[in-house]
Design a protein around this motif. Structure first.
Motif, short mmCIF file in Angstrom:
data_model
loop_
_atom_site.label_atom_id
_atom_site.label_comp_id
_atom_site.label_asym_id
_atom_site.label_seq_id
_atom_site.Cartn_x
_atom_site.Cartn_y
_atom_site.Cartn_z
N ILE A 48 43.33 30.39 52.59
CA ILE A 48 42.33 31.13 53.43
C ILE A 48 40.99 31.32 52.94
O ILE A 48 40.11 31.51 53.24
CB ILE A 48 43.01 32.40 54.05
N ALA A 49 41.22 31.82 51.53
CA ALA A 49 39.63 32.47 50.78
C ALA A 49 39.20 31.10 50.63
O ALA A 49 37.75 31.38 50.69
CB ALA A 49 39.99 32.87 49.61
N GLY A 50 39.47 29.96 50.38
CA GLY A 50 38.80 28.82 50.53
C GLY A 50 37.80 28.57 51.50
O GLY A 50 36.71 28.18 51.54
N GLU A 51 38.47 28.74 52.76
CA GLU A 51 37.95 28.51 54.13
C GLU A 51 36.83 29.51 54.39
O GLU A 51 35.60 29.33 54.85
CB GLU A 51 39.03 28.23 55.02
N ALA A 52 37.28 30.61 53.88
CA ALA A 52 36.15 31.86 54.07
C ALA A 52 34.97 31.53 53.12
O ALA A 52 33.71 31.77 53.68
CB ALA A 52 36.75 33.09 53.99
N SER A 53 35.05 31.22 51.94
CA SER A 53 33.90 31.05 50.99
C SER A 53 32.99 29.85 51.52
O SER A 53 31.86 29.64 51.53
CB SER A 53 34.47 30.67 49.77
N LEU A 54 33.57 28.85 52.41
CA LEU A 54 32.95 27.62 52.73
C LEU A 54 32.41 27.94 54.23
O LEU A 54 31.23 27.09 54.70
CB LEU A 54 33.79 26.53 52.99
N GLY A 55 32.66 29.05 54.79
CA GLY A 55 32.07 29.17 56.08
C GLY A 55 32.81 28.55 57.17
O GLY A 55 32.25 28.81 58.34
N THR A 56 33.79 27.92 57.02
CA THR A 56 34.65 27.30 57.89
C THR A 56 35.87 27.83 58.62
O THR A 56 36.25 27.25 59.65
CB THR A 56 35.22 25.73 57.30
N ILE A 87 50.47 25.81 41.74
CA ILE A 87 50.74 26.55 43.03
C ILE A 87 49.76 27.72 43.26
O ILE A 87 49.23 27.80 44.38
CB ILE A 87 52.06 27.09 42.96
N GLY A 88 49.18 28.29 42.15
CA GLY A 88 48.33 29.45 42.61
C GLY A 88 47.08 29.15 42.82
O GLY A 88 46.34 29.56 43.68
N VAL A 89 46.56 28.04 42.37
CA VAL A 89 45.14 27.30 42.65
C VAL A 89 45.22 26.96 44.30
O VAL A 89 44.37 27.18 45.03
CB VAL A 89 44.88 26.10 42.00
N VAL A 90 46.58 26.29 44.75
CA VAL A 90 46.37 25.71 46.03
C VAL A 90 46.68 26.93 46.97
O VAL A 90 46.06 26.88 48.03
CB VAL A 90 47.65 24.56 46.19
N ALA A 91 47.86 27.64 46.74
CA ALA A 91 47.77 28.89 47.68
C ALA A 91 46.81 29.99 47.81
O ALA A 91 46.51 30.36 48.91
CB ALA A 91 49.35 29.55 47.17
N GLY A 92 46.25 29.95 46.56
CA GLY A 92 45.02 31.01 46.55
C GLY A 92 43.87 30.34 47.23
O GLY A 92 42.90 31.51 47.88
N ASP A 93 43.69 29.13 47.45
CA ASP A 93 42.71 28.69 48.00
C ASP A 93 42.75 28.73 49.41
O ASP A 93 41.75 28.27 50.41
CB ASP A 93 42.34 27.36 47.45
N ALA A 105 53.90 32.11 49.44
CA ALA A 105 53.54 33.07 50.25
C ALA A 105 52.87 34.19 49.69
O ALA A 105 52.02 34.97 50.20
CB ALA A 105 55.02 33.95 50.92
N ILE A 106 52.95 34.67 48.56
CA ILE A 106 52.15 35.81 47.86
C ILE A 106 50.60 35.25 47.80
O ILE A 106 49.93 36.02 48.10
CB ILE A 106 52.80 35.97 46.34
N GLY A 107 50.48 34.04 47.45
CA GLY A 107 49.45 33.45 47.31
C GLY A 107 48.43 33.53 48.60
O GLY A 107 47.41 33.79 48.61
N LEU A 108 49.33 33.20 49.66
CA LEU A 108 48.66 33.07 51.02
C LEU A 108 48.14 34.60 51.49
O LEU A 108 47.23 34.86 51.88
CB LEU A 108 49.75 32.56 51.87
N VAL A 168 36.75 35.15 47.99
CA VAL A 168 36.60 34.61 46.72
C VAL A 168 37.76 33.87 46.11
O VAL A 168 38.56 34.29 45.54
CB VAL A 168 36.06 35.47 45.49
N PRO A 169 37.87 32.37 46.45
CA PRO A 169 38.97 31.82 46.12
C PRO A 169 39.46 31.86 44.61
O PRO A 169 40.81 31.66 44.42
CB PRO A 169 38.83 30.31 46.55
#
Length: 283
Positions: free
Chosen positions: A100-108, A92-98, A191-194, A202-203
């Motif tokens: 917004i940060a994942g989109e930001a790191s990819l520039g999308t 869950i930490g992997v999915v939730a932590g990614d 929710a905490i991860g979000l 940095v995801p």
């Protein structure tokens, strides 16, 4: 375009965004790798017990472990108890932590916000995707446990914690209820991860921080000096599904757990929006 046409398009745009999010999430190899790892927990547990020459005494090992060899349906319950403290929060930490940060790191992220998505809608869709993964992960664990349990051990009526015996179909229903209970238990962590994911681009950092928060909450939950704090920890009810395995079924803990997780969703959802709404992304 008239306001009526805009209002009509908004729900369909949100559903399209949600469909796209779920499609991307469940087409990732990482997602399937995590689900495979979750499914391996009951498989390894059942195989180890099958190959073991000794017998498990009552009270030895995780709850329900001593019942597995008599009834394979207990594999899923035992695996769930094993997975809740670390393995499920890790995924869950992997999915939730990614989110917004994942989109930001990819520039999308900026392109998503240029479209008529809106920041609130994007946060809701990202959270819904993480929540969907919670339910899929727990159902994967329960189903894998039932399949491997039926393959390696006898299957029959299940003796509940209250001593009552229920049929195999009814026990399958109880298994689904347990999976739903655990899924709801993880919604607060989502929710905490979000929220953490909105704090960084940095995801990996957001993923690690989410898992660390889960571990810290569990550590605080076993310290008797902090007993006043325990009912407020989002991990407090994680293992409280015993009432679902009794006759008559006791759903009071389920309700308390859902109320607690709902509080975390509201608080950290608001914090996530407060951070995300003021975050400069388009510059």
């Amino acid at each position: 375009m008239s306001s009526a046409e805009t209002a009509t398009r908004r729900p369909s745009a949100g559903l399209a965004l949600l469909g796209s999010e779920l499609s991307v999430l469940f087409r990732r190899r990482r997602t399937w790798a995590m689900l495979a790892a979750v499914a391996l927990i009951p498989i390894l547990l059942a195989v180890a017990l099958r190959l073991s020459s000794g017998t498990v005494e009552p009270g030895e090992g995780p709850p329900f472990l001593d019942r597995v060899t008599q009834n394979g349906l207990f594999v899923g319950f035992t695996a769930m108890v094993v997975a809740i403290p670390l393995f499920l929060p890790l995924t869950i930490g992997v999915v939730a932590g990614d989110t917004i940060a994942g989109e930001a790191s990819l520039g999308t992220l900026r392109y998503l916000l240029v479209s008529p998505a809106g920041r609130i809608r994007l946060l809701l869709v990202k959270y819904a995707g993480a929540a969907a993964f919670c339910f899929v992960a727990t159902l994967t664990l329960i189903v894998a446990g039932a399949v491997i349990g039926a393959s390696l051990f006898p299957i029959g009526p299940v003796t509940l914690l209250s001593g009552d015996v229920i049929s195999v179909p009814e026990s399958a229903g109880r298994s689904v209820l347990v999976a739903c209970y655990v899924s709801v238990s993880l919604l607060g962590l989502c929710a905490i991860g979000l929220f953490i994911s909105t704090l960084t681009s940095v995801p990996v950092g957001a993923m690690a921080a989410t898992v660390v928060v889960s571990v810290i909450s569990q550590i605080l939950g076993v310290l008797p000096q902090l007993s006043w704090l325990h009912p407020w920890l989002f991990t407090h009810y994680w293992l409280g599904f015993a009432g679902l395995l009794s006759q008559p079924l006791d759903a009071s803990t389920f309700a308390d757990n859902a109320l607690l997780q709902g509080g975390y969703i509201l608080v950290f959802g608001a914090l996530a929006y407060g951070r995300f709404a003021s975050k400069d992304i388009l510059s």
